[in-house]
Every structure is written in structure tokens, then in C-alpha cells.
Design a protein around this motif. Sequence first.
Motif, PDB file in Angstrom:
ATOM      1  N   GLN A 145       0.832  -1.196   0.000  1.00 25.76           N
ATOM      2  CA  GLN A 145       0.000   0.000   0.000  1.00 25.76           C
ATOM      3  C   GLN A 145       0.877   1.260   0.000  1.00 25.76           C
ATOM      4  OE1 GLN A 145      -3.609  -0.680  -0.055  1.00 25.76           O
ATOM      5  NE2 GLN A 145      -2.431  -2.507  -0.610  1.00 25.76           N
ATOM      6  N   ASP A 147       1.226   3.469   2.188  1.00 22.40           N
ATOM      7  CA  ASP A 147       1.896   3.715   3.469  1.00 22.40           C
ATOM      8  C   ASP A 147       3.020   2.720   3.757  1.00 22.40           C
ATOM      9  OD1 ASP A 147       0.530   1.402   4.055  1.00 22.40           O
ATOM     10  OD2 ASP A 147      -0.618   2.224   5.722  1.00 22.40           O
ATOM     11  N   SER A 149       2.737  -0.561   4.019  1.00 23.20           N
ATOM     12  CA  SER A 149       2.257  -1.826   4.572  1.00 23.20           C
ATOM     13  C   SER A 149       1.868  -2.775   3.444  1.00 23.20           C
ATOM     14  CB  SER A 149       1.049  -1.586   5.481  1.00 23.20           C
ATOM     15  OG  SER A 149      -0.050  -1.100   4.720  1.00 23.20           O
ATOM     16  N   LEU A 151      -1.056  -5.295   2.343  1.00 18.99           N
ATOM     17  CA  LEU A 151      -2.444  -5.628   2.643  1.00 18.99           C
ATOM     18  C   LEU A 151      -2.766  -6.987   2.041  1.00 18.99           C
ATOM     19  CD1 LEU A 151      -5.091  -4.635   3.943  1.00 18.99           C
ATOM     20  CD2 LEU A 151      -5.762  -3.815   1.682  1.00 18.99           C
ATOM     21  N   THR A 153      -5.564  -9.672   1.339  1.00 12.62           N
ATOM     22  CA  THR A 153      -7.004  -9.872   1.227  1.00 12.62           C
ATOM     23  C   THR A 153      -7.254 -11.371   1.093  1.00 12.62           C
ATOM     24  OG1 THR A 153      -7.299  -7.725   0.144  1.00 12.62           O
ATOM     25  CG2 THR A 153      -9.090  -9.321  -0.072  1.00 12.62           C
ATOM     26  N   THR A 190      -9.242  -8.984   5.834  1.00 10.52           N
ATOM     27  CA  THR A 190      -7.958  -8.459   5.386  1.00 10.52           C
ATOM     28  C   THR A 190      -6.990  -8.404   6.563  1.00 10.52           C
ATOM     29  OG1 THR A 190      -8.610  -6.159   5.775  1.00 10.52           O
ATOM     30  CG2 THR A 190      -9.005  -7.054   3.563  1.00 10.52           C
ATOM     31  N   THR A 191      -5.703  -8.451   6.263  1.00 11.03           N
ATOM     32  CA  THR A 191      -4.651  -8.353   7.267  1.00 11.03           C
ATOM     33  C   THR A 191      -3.600  -7.374   6.771  1.00 11.03           C
ATOM     34  OG1 THR A 191      -4.980 -10.654   7.962  1.00 11.03           O
ATOM     35  CG2 THR A 191      -2.897  -9.616   8.565  1.00 11.03           C
ATOM     36  N   SER A 192      -3.217  -6.428   7.608  1.00  8.24           N
ATOM     37  CA  SER A 192      -2.197  -5.445   7.257  1.00  8.24           C
ATOM     38  C   SER A 192      -0.886  -5.791   7.954  1.00  8.24           C
ATOM     39  CB  SER A 192      -2.651  -4.036   7.667  1.00  8.24           C
ATOM     40  OG  SER A 192      -1.669  -3.077   7.324  1.00  8.24           O
ATOM     41  N   PRO A 194       2.590  -4.135   8.689  1.00 12.36           N
ATOM     42  CA  PRO A 194       3.225  -2.810   8.624  1.00 12.36           C
ATOM     43  C   PRO A 194       4.655  -2.854   8.097  1.00 12.36           C
ATOM     44  CG  PRO A 194       2.193  -3.203  10.766  1.00 12.36           C
ATOM     45  CD  PRO A 194       2.222  -4.507  10.048  1.00 12.36           C
TER      46      PRO A 194
END
Length: 400
Positions: A145, A147, A149, A151, A153, A190-192, A194
Amino acid sequence: MQRAFIISALLTLLVACSKMDEYRDKYMANGSIVYPGKMDSVKAYSGKNRAEVTGLFTSDPKITKYKVFWNSRQDSIEVPVQRTTGVDTASVIIPNLPEGLMSFEIRTYDARGNISIPVTTSANIFGDLYQSALINRGIANAEIQNDGSALITWADVTSDAGTVSMRIKYTDKTDVAHDTLVSSSLKGMTTSLPAFKAGSVISYQTAYLPNSTSIDTFYSAFETHNVKADVTSLYLKNTGPFTRATYDGNRWGTLAAPWVTTPNVINHSGYGGYASESWLNAGGFLVMEAGWSGTANIVNGKISQTTTLPAGNYIFQTALYTEALDPVYIVAAAGSTLPDVSGVGTALGYGTFPSARSVSATVEFKFTLTQEEQVTLGFVTSMVSGNQYWRVGSVRLIKN
């Protein structure tokens, strides 16, 4: 006649009574038959080559033990009982069971050896066969992403899939290893992750309960999954807007390193391969032009740069505008050079610019490396069919 009948009946009754006395003397010498209280609320829970049998003792304080039988009563286990004045709980693990449906019979005993009536229950036993069929929960998409991180899905699952959690191992951009456990939800999950390290992969496994009563959790094998990431800045330089090495002060120039431009592309009085196109107010472009303004035709003209890429799946992508008449190829080739137009089919991968006039488009293609190796990325064309021109505003390398 009547008197003979009465005498016969009396003799029959005396014989019957004698047999009943013999039965009582043999089987009821200590009084009437006693049945200890049976186990209540009996349940069997599935496990990995084992089961747990549980129940309650709600009456009969004289119970001293119970037995669990299985395998058609060929196998059994005995458990002592220390009764209290209240309700007592029974629980025993039955080990070393084969996979499949297993039935259990439970009986209680008192100190005098009296046996309760049986109580039965059953459970499905799971083992290597079930384990070998497990696959990881599907990943619908995994992408870096804005930022930084990653992501993840997850593909949706149904309630009967038994998915409990996913364990994810990954490395962040500071090279710190992480081991993360996330609980599973059925839909829209979803799992982020970092600060994910671009260009790296995740390794993950999935935990399962084969049914809602299972006492054991089963795990799929770990597998790796790519995370889609723009790795342009890691492996390529001068990727757009393009910078120049030389400039004619008006429009044309040559591309700055690490781009390598063949001499036949530099056909504007010592300039070529770069144009400022200031009227677009969009910085420098990677270009080729032939025919217009008296420029010479270009045969197997190439603009490329060479880098070393790790194993993985890649997408090479360009944003372009074209007025080319002849085919223009965007190419990835093993080694330090691009093939000629006739040899693009031997490359790791290639794409072709649109053939229509005055078209803006994004062109991309995929290629795969099974090991780390040197790769050359760029453009090759022969522009010999009249006035034509094309420009590229940027290139991107995506690891997929």
C-alpha cells in the motif's frame, strides 16, 4: 378325571418352583441384581488419532470406577472414581485410535463388582489422511500500500471449512523478522503487515478444527506467497520523468545513465532517445523518431538498462504515447543486451505498442525468473515505414 388333572397341575407347579429356587440360589445368592448409576451427559470429542470421553456422575455415591470400551469391546480403559457429595465430572483421553468413526461404550462399577447398564457415544477420529488433505486459506490479493504496509485480502471461507487462524511470517523494511497470528473470519477479511519489505514474500500456514468438538488443531504446511510491490526504485534508475545526459537546448537530448542508447537512435544531429516535450509540461521522455525532420530510419534501435533481479514473478510496465507505424517492443531479456526485433520471441518476455496512430496507453508484460540473474529491460524497434514517433513517460517494475 378332575382329580387327576388337579394332581398333574400341582406337580407342574412344584417343578417350576424348584427351578426358580435353583436360579435364585445360583444367581441371586446375595440378593436382587444391583445396577450402579450410569454415567450421565456422556460426550465424545474428536482428536488427532485420539478422542476424549466425558460425562457426569449425578447419583449413586457407591461408584468406584468406570470403563470405556471400543473396537467392538476388544479394547478398553479403566478409570478409578473418587465420588464426592455433589456432581462429579469424568474425563478420559483414548489414545492410538485409527481414523474414522469410532463408537464407545461406558459402564460404571461399584466396589462389589456390580455393573451399570451401558451408555454409548461416538466421535470421528482424524489423523494423517485428514492432515494431508489440508490446504492453506486462499489469498485473493496481496499488495504493498501507499503507506508501505502489505495488505493481504483473504479468500472467503464457509463455516464448515474449520478455518481457525493464519500464521504469517514476514520481514519488514528494516530486515526485522515477524511471526504474526491472526484469527480467521469468514468473509471480507484483510490483514495489514506494517512496513513490509518490498520485493520479499510472506510465508504462512492455516490452522483448522475438523469439527466443532475437536480437541486438537490441525495445521497445513507452510507455503510462500508473493506480495505485489512496485520495486522500480530497488532495481531501476532514471525511470521517469527521464533525465538527460546532453541537450540541444531546444527539445532533443540523450538519456542519462544507466540507460544505454544505440547510435542509430541518436539521429537528431548527435541527439536522440530523449526529448523534453516542454509543451506537455511533463518533464523528459524516452523517445524514438524516424522520418520526420529528415531523421534517418532506425533498424534494431534499442534503449535499455541492465540490472540484477532475484527470483520471482515480474511485470514490466510503460506509460506511452505512440504514432509508430512499425512494431515497437518492450522487452525483458536475460543477460546484458536486448535481442534484435527478429529475436524478441527468445526473450524472457515482451509486449507490443498499439499499432494505431495517436494512441496513449499503458503496455505491460509478465516474466518469471527461477533464480537471481542479470536482466536487461528496454525497447527495441525498426522504424523504416515513413514518418513515425513514440514516447514513454515512465517505466515501472512490479514484483507480483
